[in-house]
Design an enzyme around this catalytic site. Structure first.
Site, PDB file in Angstrom:
ATOM      1  N   ALA A 264       0.828  -1.218   0.000  1.00 12.54           N
ATOM      2  CA  ALA A 264       0.000   0.000   0.000  1.00 12.54           C
ATOM      3  C   ALA A 264       0.859   1.265   0.000  1.00 12.54           C
ATOM      4  O   ALA A 264       1.935   1.264   0.599  1.00 12.54           O
ATOM      5  CB  ALA A 264      -0.891  -0.010   1.238  1.00 12.54           C
ATOM      6  N   PRO A 265       0.409   2.342  -0.651  1.00 10.02           N
ATOM      7  CA  PRO A 265      -0.882   2.532  -1.327  1.00 10.02           C
ATOM      8  C   PRO A 265      -0.962   1.988  -2.751  1.00 10.02           C
ATOM      9  O   PRO A 265      -1.980   2.136  -3.404  1.00 10.02           O
ATOM     10  CB  PRO A 265      -1.043   4.052  -1.331  1.00 10.02           C
ATOM     11  CG  PRO A 265       0.356   4.570  -1.375  1.00 10.02           C
ATOM     12  CD  PRO A 265       1.194   3.593  -0.606  1.00 10.02           C
ATOM     13  N   LYS A 268       3.454   0.505  -6.917  1.00  5.23           N
ATOM     14  CA  LYS A 268       4.189  -0.586  -7.573  1.00  5.23           C
ATOM     15  C   LYS A 268       3.244  -1.732  -7.930  1.00  5.23           C
ATOM     16  O   LYS A 268       3.423  -2.395  -8.950  1.00  5.23           O
ATOM     17  CB  LYS A 268       5.350  -1.055  -6.683  1.00  5.23           C
ATOM     18  CG  LYS A 268       6.331   0.087  -6.442  1.00  5.23           C
ATOM     19  CD  LYS A 268       7.462  -0.270  -5.530  1.00  5.23           C
ATOM     20  CE  LYS A 268       8.264   0.970  -5.159  1.00  5.23           C
ATOM     21  NZ  LYS A 268       7.518   1.944  -4.329  1.00  5.23           N
ATOM     22  N   CYS A 377      13.100   3.316   0.140  1.00  4.67           N
ATOM     23  CA  CYS A 377      13.273   4.733  -0.228  1.00  4.67           C
ATOM     24  C   CYS A 377      14.151   5.405   0.822  1.00  4.67           C
ATOM     25  O   CYS A 377      13.856   6.510   1.273  1.00  4.67           O
ATOM     26  CB  CYS A 377      11.932   5.431  -0.384  1.00  4.67           C
ATOM     27  SG  CYS A 377      10.868   5.324   1.058  1.00  4.67           S
TER      28      CYS A 377
END
Ligand SMILES: C[S@@+](CC[C@H](N)C(=O)[O-])C[C@H]1O[C@@H](n2cnc3c(N)ncnc32)[C@H](O)[C@@H]1O
Length: 451
Positions: A264-265, A268, A377
């Protein structure tokens, strides 16, 4: 005739001065981020629901104040310090947040000085603990307004707005010059990037967007995304250019089973489903999974969504697994400046531990001969390069399949010596800072031996 009641005793409250609601929300949000390490986006949503008096303009202004205040917090604190000779009083309620929000307006937003100062003083008066310091708020903010040029000059070095521990880590990982360039990039709000289902040139023209070498679109200015053509009909979704790279390394063939473990969200998940995979999207958070389901409905992409802890997942092995692991998110400070102040250095070690458990679990869900893509990230090597090196030591049946420059638009500078993806926020220069950069991402592609 009955005497008129004093407004304070009346049931109806006197009307608030224009713009006060925005400042109240901004200060409460700053206080929650800085003292409770609460995430800014969720805090603003919660406060907007509580402050019914705030209209859309108030909410937008509150967000602008809180965001710029966190993006430039080092400079703001340095500026306030000049005029707080005895430091900040203790137990003063919202005082610090009111001063930070006020200074953010005076230094970085197009707000008349008198409005910023006046509304900050009113806020202080309305807060039980900050009340005794209302005169201090007035004096300090007036002096900040008077010393604007000097404060901005003193905050010129970008590293001032990065917490020391984070800057130190980036120097260790990437060297001083790159650490400073990352800090400089983080001073700018990120552009809006878009991933399209198909017809990239057509949507670039319709939206007036730039086509990035990686195949994402970049909007030339910030506009309300749901109003744009193609949004409602589900032709595209918002996704940072770097965030759009890792799922490509799965390269699913039509009908292949892919598990997206922390989905989520769903940026990907959408890429995998749009490429023809049969996707099982797993996320621990039912609320976030609900957002994923809504996004997939808008995009008319069929996926199976499951709210579950990935560590306890019991499903048959798949052709490929994508693990976009929970991380410190230090690669996303342009979009989420609160992260710099809500994360602590010791969070990195505990997140790395969780990621190690998750990648081991992900590996167990890959069929022999199948692929595993791990990404975060984060700019921190413990959550990227070192995590995968340790994984490969533990799992001799997995090997790395290096990323090729052609898979990422020829941008070979984003590929490490080992063949992994490493993007940094200052890379990808555009026509101006507003249109430059991309999130800091790490991704590795691993394949399991056939037997
Ligand atoms: C980096 S975000 C994923 C972003 C997503 N892949 C995308 O592209 O839109 C990490 C996600 O991991 C989820 N998460 C954290 N721990 C988890 C766990 N143990 N099991 C499943 N999901 C988890 C969080 O709820 C969060 O949504």
């Amino acid at each position: 005739m009955k005497p008129a009641r004093h407004p304070r005793n009346a049931r109806t409250r006197p009307a608030q001065p224009a713009g006060l609601a925005a400042r109240v929300i901004a200060a409460e949000a700053l206080d929650a981020v800085l003292r409770q390490r609460a995430p800014l986006d969720e805090t603003l949503e919660r406060l907007a629901a509580r402050h019914e008096e705030a209209g859309p303009r108030d909410r937008a202004l509150a967000r602008a104040i809180a965001t710029v205040a966190l993006r430039r917090l080092g400079t703001i604190r340095l500026g306030l310090k000049r005029f707080l000779e005895r430091g900040l009083p203790r137990n003063a309620g919202l005082l610090e947040a009111i001063l930070i929000g006020g200074a953010a307006q005076l230094l970085f937003l197009d707000v008349p000085d008198h409005a910023a100062v006046d509304l900050a003083v009113r806020q202080a008066r309305a807060d039980k603990r900050a009340f005794p310091y209302a005169k201090l708020v007035n004096a300090v903010l007036r002096r900040v307004a008077g010393a604007r040029a000097e404060i901005l000059a003193a905050g010129e070095a970008p590293r001032i707005d990065t917490p020391d521990w984070l800057h130190r880590r980036w120097v260790a990982a990437y060297g001083e010059a790159i650490a400073d360039a990352i800090a400089a990039a983080n001073r700018h709000e990120a552009a809006v990037d878009i991933s399209v289902k198909d017809d990239l040139p057509g949507w670039a023209e319709t939206l007036g967007a730039h086509i990035l070498p990686t195949g994402s679109l970049r909007l030339p200015q910030r506009v309300p995304v749901p109003d744009l053509p193609g949004y409602a009909e589900g032709a595209w979704w918002v996704q940072d250019a770097a965030a759009a790279l890792p799922a490509r390394f799965i390269a699913p063939k039509a009908g292949e089973r892919v598990i997206d473990l922390c989905a989520a969200p769903g940026g990907k998940t959408a890429q995998l489903a749009a490429a023809g995979a049969s996707v099982l999207a797993v996320d621990r958070s039912p609320e976030r999974l609900e957002r994923l389901a809504g996004n997939m409905r808008r995009l008319s992409l069929a996926v199976e969504a499951l709210a579950a802890d990935a560590l306890a997942l019991d499903v048959p092995p798949a052709d490929a697994v994508l693990l976009d692991a929970p991380c410190s998110a230090t690669g996303t400070l342009r979009r989420h400046p609160d992260v710099a102040w809500t994360k602590r250095e010791d969070d990195i070690a505990s997140l790395a531990q969780l990621q190690a458990q998750l990648i081991d679990k992900a590996a167990s869900l890959v069929r022999p001969g199948g692929r595993l893509v791990y990404c975060t990230c984060s700019l921190e090597p413990e959550e990227g390069e070192r995590q995968v090196a340790a994984f490969l030591d533990r799992h001799r049946d997995f090997t790395r399949v290096p990323v090729a420059a052609e898979e990422i638009g020829g941008l070979a500078q984003f590929i490490t010596a080992d063949g992994d993806l490493r993007t940094l926020p200052h890379a990808l220069p555009g026509a101006e800072p507003r249109l430059s950069g991309l999130d800091g991402f790490y991704a590795a592609r691993l394949v399991r031996a056939s037997s």
